[in-house]
Scaffold this active site. Sequence first.
Site, PDB file in Angstrom:
ATOM      1  N   LYS A   1       6.628  -4.599 -28.525  1.00 12.82           N
ATOM      2  CA  LYS A   1       8.068  -4.608 -28.764  1.00 12.82           C
ATOM      3  C   LYS A   1       8.390  -6.007 -29.273  1.00 12.82           C
ATOM      4  CE  LYS A   1      12.593  -4.640 -26.748  1.00 12.82           C
ATOM      5  NZ  LYS A   1      13.384  -4.898 -25.523  1.00 12.82           N
TER       6      LYS A   1
ATOM      7  N   ALA B   1      18.991  -1.968 -25.704  1.00 10.46           N
ATOM      8  CA  ALA B   1      19.932  -3.022 -25.294  1.00 10.46           C
ATOM      9  C   ALA B   1      21.379  -2.536 -25.254  1.00 10.46           C
ATOM     10  CB  ALA B   1      19.835  -4.253 -26.178  1.00 10.46           C
ATOM     11  N   GLY B   2      22.062  -2.906 -24.177  1.00  9.20           N
ATOM     12  CA  GLY B   2      23.482  -2.663 -24.053  1.00  9.20           C
ATOM     13  C   GLY B   2      23.875  -1.379 -23.359  1.00  9.20           C
TER      14      GLY B   2
ATOM     15  N   ASN C   1      16.624  -1.751 -19.367  1.00 13.15           N
ATOM     16  CA  ASN C   1      16.155  -2.484 -18.205  1.00 13.15           C
ATOM     17  C   ASN C   1      17.317  -2.779 -17.257  1.00 13.15           C
ATOM     18  OD1 ASN C   1      14.321  -5.626 -17.681  1.00 13.15           O
ATOM     19  ND2 ASN C   1      14.881  -4.041 -16.272  1.00 13.15           N
ATOM     20  N   THR C   2      18.271  -3.588 -17.722  1.00  6.38           N
ATOM     21  CA  THR C   2      19.363  -4.037 -16.858  1.00  6.38           C
ATOM     22  C   THR C   2      20.175  -2.882 -16.304  1.00  6.38           C
ATOM     23  OG1 THR C   2      19.507  -6.053 -18.191  1.00  6.38           O
ATOM     24  CG2 THR C   2      21.337  -5.590 -16.710  1.00  6.38           C
TER      25      THR C   2
END
Length: 258
Positions: free
Chosen positions: A100, A187-188, A209-210
């Site tokens: 990645k 992301a996001g 992830n987050t």
Amino acid sequence: MEDKALKIGKKEFKSRLLVGTGKYAGFDIMKKALEASGAEIVTVAIRRLDLDGPKKESLLDHIDQNKYTILPNTAGCYTAEEAIRVARIARGMGLSDMVKLEVIGDEKTLLPDTVALLEATKILVKEGFVVMPYTNDDPIMAKRLADAGAACVMPLAAPIGSGMGILNPVTMRFILEAVSVPVIVDAGVGTASDVAIAMELGCDGVLMNTGIAGAKDPVAMARAMRLAVEAGRMAYLAGRIPKRQYASPSSPTEGVVR
């Protein structure tokens, strides 16, 4: 309803949810969340591994590499040269030819440096890597990355860790039209509805992830994200009804006595 597998390079995967390994409170929670997610691809930031220190407990000790495909990432790299070096280190460790690829252009927003990203993609593709570049939601750059040999394109939904979901579904549709390689939103993403929207648009997968690790209950959120991917994908394949400006009766009116 039949669906084809997600194909990245020469490998095929049943799960369309890819997950990260950072920000968890502990390895035990991480392992449980990975299991609940149903993911087959797990991304690991190479720069966060202690490669020079003495042999001690490592993140990799807690990931079953017989079960998960490790996807090394170049998180934290700000130049093409640095990202290329980290990718080579990961392959030298025997982790994977898949990478990645991240080249960050700004410390505040963590938005990608797409010029450097394209440069690094071209070099790594020539070296035999299966390159999965993290990019902005720009269909022009997505096409250039695909033309450079990227195995997929990974446009952001919103800035990393923001949890705002897909801010611009129009450009995401343009990206889907522009490339023939898989489109994986990266992301996001903050919650299950964000994931479902991405999949309903026709995206091939979601990496996060987050959104999982930062939840109050990461394990429950991992399962929610798994179900959202499955539901969104099924809705996309089923074909939604067109949006209408005015009401349309759900019961036929033909033959109704007034």
